[in-house]
Design an enzyme around this catalytic site. Structure first.
Site, short mmCIF file in Angstrom:
data_model
loop_
_atom_site.label_atom_id
_atom_site.label_comp_id
_atom_site.label_asym_id
_atom_site.label_seq_id
_atom_site.Cartn_x
_atom_site.Cartn_y
_atom_site.Cartn_z
N GLY A 1 41.69 54.89 41.12
CA GLY A 1 40.37 54.52 41.59
C GLY A 1 40.43 53.66 42.84
O GLY A 1 39.64 53.82 43.77
N ASP B 1 41.77 43.52 34.57
CA ASP B 1 42.73 44.54 34.09
C ASP B 1 43.56 44.04 32.91
O ASP B 1 44.38 44.79 32.37
CB ASP B 1 43.67 44.94 35.23
CG ASP B 1 42.92 45.69 36.33
OD1 ASP B 1 41.89 46.33 36.02
OD2 ASP B 1 43.36 45.63 37.50
N ARG C 1 37.98 51.41 28.55
CA ARG C 1 38.98 50.48 28.02
C ARG C 1 38.46 49.61 26.89
O ARG C 1 39.26 49.08 26.11
CB ARG C 1 39.48 49.56 29.14
CG ARG C 1 40.70 50.10 29.77
CD ARG C 1 41.36 49.12 30.71
NE ARG C 1 42.28 49.90 31.51
CZ ARG C 1 42.67 49.61 32.72
NH1 ARG C 1 42.22 48.52 33.31
NH2 ARG C 1 43.53 50.37 33.35
N ARG D 1 35.14 59.01 36.69
CA ARG D 1 34.74 57.63 37.05
C ARG D 1 33.62 57.62 38.09
O ARG D 1 33.53 58.50 38.94
CB ARG D 1 35.97 56.85 37.53
CG ARG D 1 36.98 56.71 36.40
CD ARG D 1 38.21 55.97 36.81
NE ARG D 1 37.94 54.58 37.11
CZ ARG D 1 38.86 53.75 37.60
NH1 ARG D 1 40.09 54.19 37.84
NH2 ARG D 1 38.55 52.50 37.83
N ARG E 1 46.43 48.24 50.08
CA ARG E 1 45.82 47.67 51.28
C ARG E 1 46.79 47.63 52.45
O ARG E 1 46.39 47.83 53.60
CB ARG E 1 45.29 46.26 50.97
CG ARG E 1 44.01 46.30 50.10
CD ARG E 1 43.79 45.00 49.38
NE ARG E 1 42.53 44.91 48.66
CZ ARG E 1 42.28 45.44 47.47
NH1 ARG E 1 43.21 46.15 46.84
NH2 ARG E 1 41.10 45.28 46.89
N ARG F 1 47.45 51.04 31.24
CA ARG F 1 47.41 49.70 30.63
C ARG F 1 47.20 49.76 29.12
O ARG F 1 47.64 48.87 28.40
CB ARG F 1 46.35 48.83 31.31
CG ARG F 1 46.62 48.67 32.81
CD ARG F 1 45.95 47.47 33.42
NE ARG F 1 45.85 47.63 34.87
CZ ARG F 1 46.83 47.37 35.73
NH1 ARG F 1 48.00 46.94 35.30
NH2 ARG F 1 46.66 47.53 37.02
N LYS G 1 36.92 51.98 33.67
CA LYS G 1 38.29 51.93 34.22
C LYS G 1 38.97 53.28 34.01
O LYS G 1 38.31 54.28 33.80
CB LYS G 1 39.05 50.77 33.57
CG LYS G 1 38.47 49.39 33.94
CD LYS G 1 38.59 49.13 35.43
CE LYS G 1 37.93 47.81 35.82
NZ LYS G 1 37.87 47.65 37.27
N LYS H 1 49.89 46.13 43.04
CA LYS H 1 49.25 47.42 43.34
C LYS H 1 48.13 47.24 44.36
O LYS H 1 48.03 48.00 45.32
CB LYS H 1 48.73 48.03 42.03
CG LYS H 1 48.12 49.40 42.18
CD LYS H 1 48.27 50.23 40.92
CE LYS H 1 47.43 49.74 39.76
NZ LYS H 1 45.98 50.00 39.95
C1 S3P Z 1 41.17 46.55 42.24
C2 S3P Z 1 39.97 46.10 41.78
C3 S3P Z 1 39.56 46.18 40.37
C4 S3P Z 1 40.74 46.45 39.45
C5 S3P Z 1 41.65 47.51 39.99
C6 S3P Z 1 42.18 47.11 41.34
C7 S3P Z 1 41.46 46.45 43.68
O1 S3P Z 1 38.61 47.20 40.22
O2 S3P Z 1 40.29 46.84 38.16
O3 S3P Z 1 42.74 47.73 39.12
O4 S3P Z 1 42.64 46.56 44.07
O5 S3P Z 1 40.52 46.23 44.46
P1 S3P Z 1 37.04 46.94 40.51
O6 S3P Z 1 36.90 46.53 41.89
O7 S3P Z 1 36.36 48.24 40.22
O8 S3P Z 1 36.66 45.87 39.52
#
Ligand code: S3P
Length: 442
Positions: free
Chosen positions: A94, A321, A352, A122, A26, A399, A348, A21
């Protein structure tokens, strides 16, 4: 969409879980900021990533699906975003929302960001604070910097040096993406290294990024602004955070023997595997290799007797995660498992920490939360199996739903979830994949 998992016969077979993911988001964003046609193979076609694809279209990129997992992105170049004609709706995601906020902050456009009820709860201040320093403006937001947020990008972005106050790859990435449009050096300093896919992929697209060690666990990342990003080809490995579910299921269901193909093994993502091995898990890496700067391997996982361990807080960024499913594994282990430093779990897709404790308690497992630590009393070796029989509230969190269903494959009684719909955000086909291994989920 309620769903129930029941005690299974041994799980067996070879599967390939969907693409990562983090890398999928990205690839779409950097593809949109590059000049030329980026090709992506193995893109995660989950709802979170599809929302980012749609956001890139609304910002002016041409994003096309050419086959299963195969996508192309015709980028607009750094600074080339157009004002989106409608709200950018990130649904449950997020990561998509926060990374795109960074990219928009460096472009002279105004965009409205929104999401579902979970995302609207969030915190966004952690992202907006550095972006405002770089010259972006929050035109409108809900009390406490929550979505919906209208963000105006900077006409002349200012390069900053930013020490992230929380270990967050999303914050780091947002600053770096905004820094693409700033002259000079944008620097992010993190005291705990978080997943480094943005840094790696920026370099893959031709940006000048340097990463040096900072302190015992940290890093200093320096990006030279205003590069011309060149379209690239991205092959997305399988998501270790999705692989975690069949992996733990294979450890817990007696007699299981499962192969997980092509799983990314970037060390900033493999804290769960390290922890499970310390607990006695039989996980073998076969055919370790590199592609596009990312490490990957096939994993062979066999049912294992687990023992409780203490998981140190500095491991949290490498498995942030994975705590819900680790807590499920801990419920089957002999002895107590202590997981320390889980503060970030509270923000999250759900809280969580609370949701994981409730999941276990609903199924007869003793669990305690002390400050930011979670302590799970295992039932293994002579104490029988965790009873199960609970109905788990998933709180719009994929999750939590998958962790509960994995638990139900090995408890005495079935485990049900109130709503499995959010699994589609990150692991489309989860139920079919698990059934293919022999799991009874329905
Ligand atoms: C992610 C960063 C993490 C992770 C999320 C994916 C990312 O979050 O929990 O599922 O792809 O940059 P945080 O950067 O808030 O820790």
């Amino acid at each position: 969409m309620p769903l129930t998992a029941r005690g299974a016969r041994p799980l067996a077979g070879r599967i390939r879980v969907p693409g990562d993911k983090s890398i999928s988001h990205r690839a779409l964003i950097l593809g949109a900021l590059a000049v030329g046609r980026t090709t992506v193979m193995g893109l995660l076609e989950g709802e979170d990533v599809l929302a980012t694809a749609q956001a890139m279209r609304l910002l002016g990129a041409t994003v096309t699906r050419t086959g299963p997992g195969a996508w192309t992105v015709e980028g607009v170049g750094v600074g080339g975003f157009a004002a989106p004609p409608e709200t950018l709706d990130f649904g449950n995601s997020g990561t998509g929302c926060r990374l795109v906020m960074g990219a928009v902050a460096g472009a002279p456009v105004t965009a409205m960001f929104d999401g579902d009820a979970s995302l609207r709860r969030r915190p966004m201040r952690r992202i907006l604070e550095p972006l405002l320093r770089m010259g972006a403006t929050v035109v409108q937001a809900v009390e406490g910097d929550r979505l919906p947020v209208m963000l105006a990008g900077a006409r002349d972005p200012i390069p900053i040096e930013y020490a992230t106050p929380v270990p967050s790859a999303q914050v780091k990435s947002a600053v770096l993406l905004a820094g693409l449009s700033a002259p000079g050096h944008t620097v992010v300093v993190e005291t705990e290294a978080t997943r480094d896919h943005t840094e790696k992929m920026l370099a893959h697209f031709g940006a000048d990024v340097t990463v040096v060690q900072e302190g015992p666990h940290g890093r200093r990342i320096t990006l030279v602004g205003r590069p011309e990003l060149r379209a690239a080809s991205v092959v997305v490995p399988s998501d270790p955070s999705s692989a975690a579910f069949p992996l733990v299921a294979a450890l817990l269901v007696p007699g299981s023997d499962v192969f997980l193909a092509n799983v990314m093994t970037n060390p900033l993502r493999t804290g769960l595997i390290a922890t499970l091995r310390e607990m006695g898990a039989r996980i073998e890496e076969v055919g370790a290799r590199q592609d596009g700067g990312e490490a990957m391997a096939d994993l062979r996982v066999r049912a294992s007797a687990l023992s409780g361990v203490e998981v140190p807080p500095d491991r949290a960024p490498a498995m942030i995660d994975e705590y819900p499913v680790l807590a499920v594994a801990a419920a089957f282990a002999r002895g107590t498992t202590v997981m320390r430093g889980l503060k970030e779990l509270r923000v999250k897709e759900s809280d969580r920490l609370a949701a994981t404790a409730d999941l276990l308690r609903a199924n007869g497992v003793a669990v305690d939360i002390q400050g930011d630590d979670m302590i799970v009393e295992g039932q293994g070796a002579g104490r029988g199996l965790p009873p199960g029989g609970g109905l788990v509230a998933t709180h719009m969190d994929h999750r939590i739903a998958m962790s509960a269903l994995v638990m139900g494959l090995a408890t005495e009684k079935p485990v049900a979830v109130d709503d499995a719909a959010f699994i589609a955000t990150s692991f489309p086909g989860f139920v079919e994949t698990m059934r293919g291994l022999g799991a009874d989920i329905g």
